[in-house]
Design an enzyme around this catalytic site. Structure first.
Site, PDB file in Angstrom:
ATOM      1  N   CYS A  60       0.830  -1.213   0.000  1.00  0.00           N
ATOM      2  CA  CYS A  60       0.000   0.000   0.000  1.00  0.00           C
ATOM      3  C   CYS A  60       0.860   1.257   0.000  1.00  0.00           C
ATOM      4  O   CYS A  60       0.584   2.211  -0.735  1.00  0.00           O
ATOM      5  CB  CYS A  60      -0.941  -0.009   1.186  1.00  0.00           C
ATOM      6  SG  CYS A  60      -0.137  -0.402   2.739  1.00  0.00           S
ATOM      7  N   HIS A  78      -2.294   5.388   6.459  1.00  0.00           N
ATOM      8  CA  HIS A  78      -0.909   5.851   6.569  1.00  0.00           C
ATOM      9  C   HIS A  78      -0.878   7.324   6.145  1.00  0.00           C
ATOM     10  O   HIS A  78      -1.734   7.783   5.379  1.00  0.00           O
ATOM     11  CB  HIS A  78       0.003   5.100   5.599  1.00  0.00           C
ATOM     12  CG  HIS A  78       0.049   3.619   5.755  1.00  0.00           C
ATOM     13  ND1 HIS A  78       0.557   2.985   6.866  1.00  0.00           N
ATOM     14  CD2 HIS A  78      -0.316   2.632   4.901  1.00  0.00           C
ATOM     15  CE1 HIS A  78       0.503   1.664   6.680  1.00  0.00           C
ATOM     16  NE2 HIS A  78      -0.025   1.435   5.506  1.00  0.00           N
TER      17      HIS A  78
HETATM   18  N1  LIG Z   1      -3.676  -4.973   5.266  1.00  0.00           N
HETATM   19  C1  LIG Z   1      -2.947  -4.088   4.626  1.00  0.00           C
HETATM   20  O1  LIG Z   1      -2.824  -2.968   5.045  1.00  0.00           O
HETATM   21  C2  LIG Z   1      -2.285  -4.432   3.351  1.00  0.00           C
HETATM   22  C3  LIG Z   1      -1.852  -5.699   3.065  1.00  0.00           C
HETATM   23  N2  LIG Z   1      -1.200  -5.944   1.895  1.00  0.00           N
HETATM   24  C4  LIG Z   1      -0.654  -7.260   1.625  1.00  0.00           C
HETATM   25  O2  LIG Z   1      -1.681  -8.190   1.315  1.00  0.00           O
HETATM   26  C5  LIG Z   1      -1.316  -9.487   1.794  1.00  0.00           C
HETATM   27  C6  LIG Z   1      -2.420  -9.991   2.691  1.00  0.00           C
HETATM   28  O3  LIG Z   1      -2.575  -9.080   3.752  1.00  0.00           O
HETATM   29  P1  LIG Z   1      -3.955  -8.949   4.539  1.00  0.00           P
HETATM   30  O4  LIG Z   1      -5.107  -9.054   3.627  1.00  0.00           O
HETATM   31  O5  LIG Z   1      -3.816  -7.729   5.362  1.00  0.00           O
HETATM   32  O6  LIG Z   1      -3.891 -10.215   5.464  1.00  0.00           O
HETATM   33  P2  LIG Z   1      -5.080 -10.878   6.306  1.00  0.00           P
HETATM   34  O7  LIG Z   1      -4.426 -11.533   7.464  1.00  0.00           O
HETATM   35  O8  LIG Z   1      -6.172  -9.917   6.540  1.00  0.00           O
HETATM   36  O9  LIG Z   1      -5.635 -11.989   5.313  1.00  0.00           O
HETATM   37  C7  LIG Z   1      -4.878 -13.097   4.966  1.00  0.00           C
HETATM   38  C8  LIG Z   1      -5.803 -14.200   4.505  1.00  0.00           C
HETATM   39  O10 LIG Z   1      -5.016 -15.319   4.153  1.00  0.00           O
HETATM   40  C9  LIG Z   1      -5.596 -16.475   4.733  1.00  0.00           C
HETATM   41  N3  LIG Z   1      -4.565 -17.473   4.978  1.00  0.00           N
HETATM   42  C10 LIG Z   1      -3.658 -17.507   5.968  1.00  0.00           C
HETATM   43  N4  LIG Z   1      -2.863 -18.574   5.819  1.00  0.00           N
HETATM   44  C11 LIG Z   1      -3.291 -19.220   4.713  1.00  0.00           C
HETATM   45  C12 LIG Z   1      -2.908 -20.403   4.062  1.00  0.00           C
HETATM   46  N5  LIG Z   1      -1.883 -21.128   4.483  1.00  0.00           N
HETATM   47  N6  LIG Z   1      -3.600 -20.775   2.949  1.00  0.00           N
HETATM   48  C13 LIG Z   1      -4.626 -20.048   2.491  1.00  0.00           C
HETATM   49  N7  LIG Z   1      -5.038 -18.917   3.078  1.00  0.00           N
HETATM   50  C14 LIG Z   1      -4.383 -18.524   4.169  1.00  0.00           C
HETATM   51  C15 LIG Z   1      -6.293 -16.020   5.974  1.00  0.00           C
HETATM   52  O11 LIG Z   1      -7.350 -16.909   6.243  1.00  0.00           O
HETATM   53  P3  LIG Z   1      -8.171 -16.933   7.598  1.00  0.00           P
HETATM   54  O12 LIG Z   1      -8.784 -15.586   7.724  1.00  0.00           O
HETATM   55  O13 LIG Z   1      -9.165 -17.978   7.427  1.00  0.00           O
HETATM   56  O14 LIG Z   1      -7.157 -17.217   8.664  1.00  0.00           O
HETATM   57  C16 LIG Z   1      -6.797 -14.660   5.552  1.00  0.00           C
HETATM   58  O15 LIG Z   1      -8.047 -14.779   4.942  1.00  0.00           O
HETATM   59  C17 LIG Z   1       0.064  -9.326   2.462  1.00  0.00           C
HETATM   60  O16 LIG Z   1       1.064  -9.569   1.506  1.00  0.00           O
HETATM   61  C18 LIG Z   1       0.073  -7.840   2.830  1.00  0.00           C
HETATM   62  O17 LIG Z   1       1.334  -7.266   2.931  1.00  0.00           O
HETATM   63  C19 LIG Z   1      -1.029  -4.986   0.941  1.00  0.00           C
HETATM   64  C20 LIG Z   1      -1.492  -3.725   1.158  1.00  0.00           C
HETATM   65  C21 LIG Z   1      -2.086  -3.339   2.415  1.00  0.00           C
HETATM   66  O1  LIG Z   2       0.842  -4.948   4.751  1.00  0.00           O
HETATM   67  C1  LIG Z   2       1.033  -3.827   5.149  1.00  0.00           C
HETATM   68  O2  LIG Z   2       1.370  -3.522   6.371  1.00  0.00           O
HETATM   69  P1  LIG Z   2       1.724  -4.543   7.509  1.00  0.00           P
HETATM   70  O3  LIG Z   2       2.727  -5.537   6.963  1.00  0.00           O
HETATM   71  O4  LIG Z   2       2.323  -3.615   8.526  1.00  0.00           O
HETATM   72  O5  LIG Z   2       0.439  -5.155   7.900  1.00  0.00           O
HETATM   73  C2  LIG Z   2       0.935  -2.646   4.292  1.00  0.00           C
HETATM   74  O6  LIG Z   2       1.048  -3.049   2.943  1.00  0.00           O
HETATM   75  C3  LIG Z   2       2.026  -1.673   4.624  1.00  0.00           C
HETATM   76  O7  LIG Z   2       3.257  -2.284   4.599  1.00  0.00           O
HETATM   77  P2  LIG Z   2       4.591  -1.433   4.452  1.00  0.00           P
HETATM   78  O8  LIG Z   2       4.594  -0.336   5.495  1.00  0.00           O
HETATM   79  O9  LIG Z   2       5.662  -2.441   4.675  1.00  0.00           O
HETATM   80  O10 LIG Z   2       4.582  -0.835   3.053  1.00  0.00           O
END
Ligand SMILES: NC(=O)C1=CN([C@@H]2O[C@H](COP(=O)(O)OP(=O)(O)OC[C@H]3O[C@@H](n4cnc5c(N)ncnc54)[C@H](OP(=O)(O)O)[C@@H]3O)[C@@H](O)[C@H]2O)C=CC1
Ligand SMILES: O=C(OP(=O)(O)O)[C@H](O)COP(=O)(O)O
Length: 351
Positions: free
Chosen positions: A140, A220
């Site tokens: 992000c 952020h």
């Molecule tokens: N949140 C943020 O601010 C941002 C996140 N990202 C990136 O996106 C990615 C995901 O982050 P985010 O959405 O926040 O994470 P979350 O923890 O919210 O979601 C992760 C999901 O993956 C599932 N999961 C965990 N382990 C497994 C597995 N072994 N197999 C299949 N599914 C699995 C979880 O399932 P369950 O819920 O059932 O445990 C959950 O639904 C990361 O790379 C992060 O850096 C990018 C931009 C911003």
């Molecule tokens: O997944 C994110 O944050 P997190 O790893 O702190 O949950 C966001 O994408 C921000 O990550 P960054 O601050 O490493 O760009």
């Protein structure tokens, strides 16, 4: 219709699923969950085919009264492409499964860059993902910086970028994260990892970044200084940024002075989950002194990468060029300039 599977239906995955479903040229083949919790129920209610991550959890889903259509491998078989939105590092573990089924995938920002053939930002390097099998949408923060830097680099040239990233402590659902009453240098090393990550999009860019983390979940906030190669007028830069569809130049007369008010503005506009897909650059902060550009921008961490995932899919399958894809994504999401009637940033409060 491109059949898209979403592995990891968490903060990012559920938003990407909804955004994909809103597009005219792609649909959701299925989503995966590890546990049969409220989000899994939500996926079922939304009508998405639901898959468990493995055979063991299939039993848990059945015990909880939730029907599943199989496991991750079954979902991959039903998909033309997977958006992997699992936690950082887990995506890399899944890549061999995608490869074994000859299925391309989009990974997210917490994966190492070498998980994919290219890192991606629709505004800055759409064409690098054309026909690629494995693409990584940058985080992000990196997405937010890339969207801002692309028009500045193209129009004025960039000598040096210096940015301090005030990072939210966690997402609203992450009650186990913090701090709850502190301010952390995070990461304490300088530069932070964000600069090198931006360089996965702009390889020749000179950029230094510092990160710190505060007790907030909303967004952020970046404090940005860019030394340009020319000396534009502040108003011209404001107009340049305002013309970008995924930059919202926040006008003074809107009275929006905080991240909380930005999120409320999005909720008032009826945005799903109150999501702010655009960078929010405060118009009053856009300042140019000789060759130095300054601004503050807010980035909704749960939302800004969502349209980028959609565009990455179109690039990989050569379904549109950058301009057409971004326009199609924006229109389907309701991220259009006329649609949300955003006020003109050049009109000050007392005009
Ligand atoms: N949140 C943020 O601010 C941002 C996140 N990202 C990136 O996106 C990615 C995901 O982050 P985010 O959405 O926040 O994470 P979350 O923890 O919210 O979601 C992760 C999901 O993956 C599932 N999961 C965990 N382990 C497994 C597995 N072994 N197999 C299949 N599914 C699995 C979880 O399932 P369950 O819920 O059932 O445990 C959950 O639904 C990361 O790379 C992060 O850096 C990018 C931009 C911003
Ligand atoms: O997944 C994110 O944050 P997190 O790893 O702190 O949950 C966001 O994408 C921000 O990550 P960054 O601050 O490493 O760009």
């Amino acid at each position: 219709m491109l059949q898209v599977g979403v592995n990891g239906y968490g903060t990012i995955g559920k938003r990407v699923a909804d955004a994909v479903r809103a597009q005219p040229d792609m649909t959701i083949a299925g989503v995966t969950k590890t546990s049969p919790d409220f989000a899994a129920e939500g996926a079922r209610t939304a009508g998405y085919p639901l898959y468990a991550c493995d055979e063991e959890s299939v039993d848990e889903f059945h015990a909880a009264g939730l029907a599943v259509d199989g496991t991750v491998g079954d979902m991959v078989d039903a998909s033309d492409v997977v958006v992997d939105a699992t936690p950082g590092g887990v995506g890399a573990e899944y890549r061999p499964l995608y490869e074994a089924r000859d299925t391309p995938a989009v990974f997210q920002g917490a994966e190492a860059p070498d998980v994919a053939e290219t890192s991606f930002n629709a505004r800055a390097n759409f064409d690098d993902a054309r026909d690629a099998d494995y693409v990584r949408v940058v985080s992000c923060n990196t997405t937010g910086l890339s969207r801002l830097l692309a028009p500045l680099a193209e129009t004025y040239g960039i000598e040096k970028v210096r940015t301090t990233l005030v990072r939210r402590g966690g997402d609203p659902t992450q009650s186990d994260r913090g701090p709850i009453n502190d301010i952390l240098p995070d990461p304490v090393e300088v530069p932070s990892h964000h600069g090198p990550d931006v360089q996965t999009i702009f390889p020749d860019l000179s950029i230094d970044t510092l990160g710190l983390t505060v007790p907030a979940t909303l967004m952020h906030l970046h404090s940005v200084n860019v030394t340009l190669e020319s000396t534009p007028d502040s108003r011209d830069v404001c107009d340049l940024l305002d013309a970008e569809s995924r930059l919202f130049v926040v006008p003074e007369r809107s009275g929006i002075g905080s991240c909380g008010q930005l999120r409320e503005y999005a909720r008032d506009a009826g945005r799903p989950r109150g999501d702010v897909w655009e960078n929010c650059v405060w118009g009053e902060s856009i300042t140019v002194e000789e060759r130095d550009f300054y601004c503050f921008q807010a980035i909704h961490q749960e939302a800004d990468v969502v349209p980028e995932n959609v565009d990455a899919l179109r690039a990989m399958f050569d379904m549109a060029d950058a301009e057409e894809s971004v326009a199609r994504t924006n229109a389907a999401l309701g991220l259009e300039r006329d649609g949300d009637a955003r006020p003109d940033p050049r009109v000050a409060a007392d005009d």
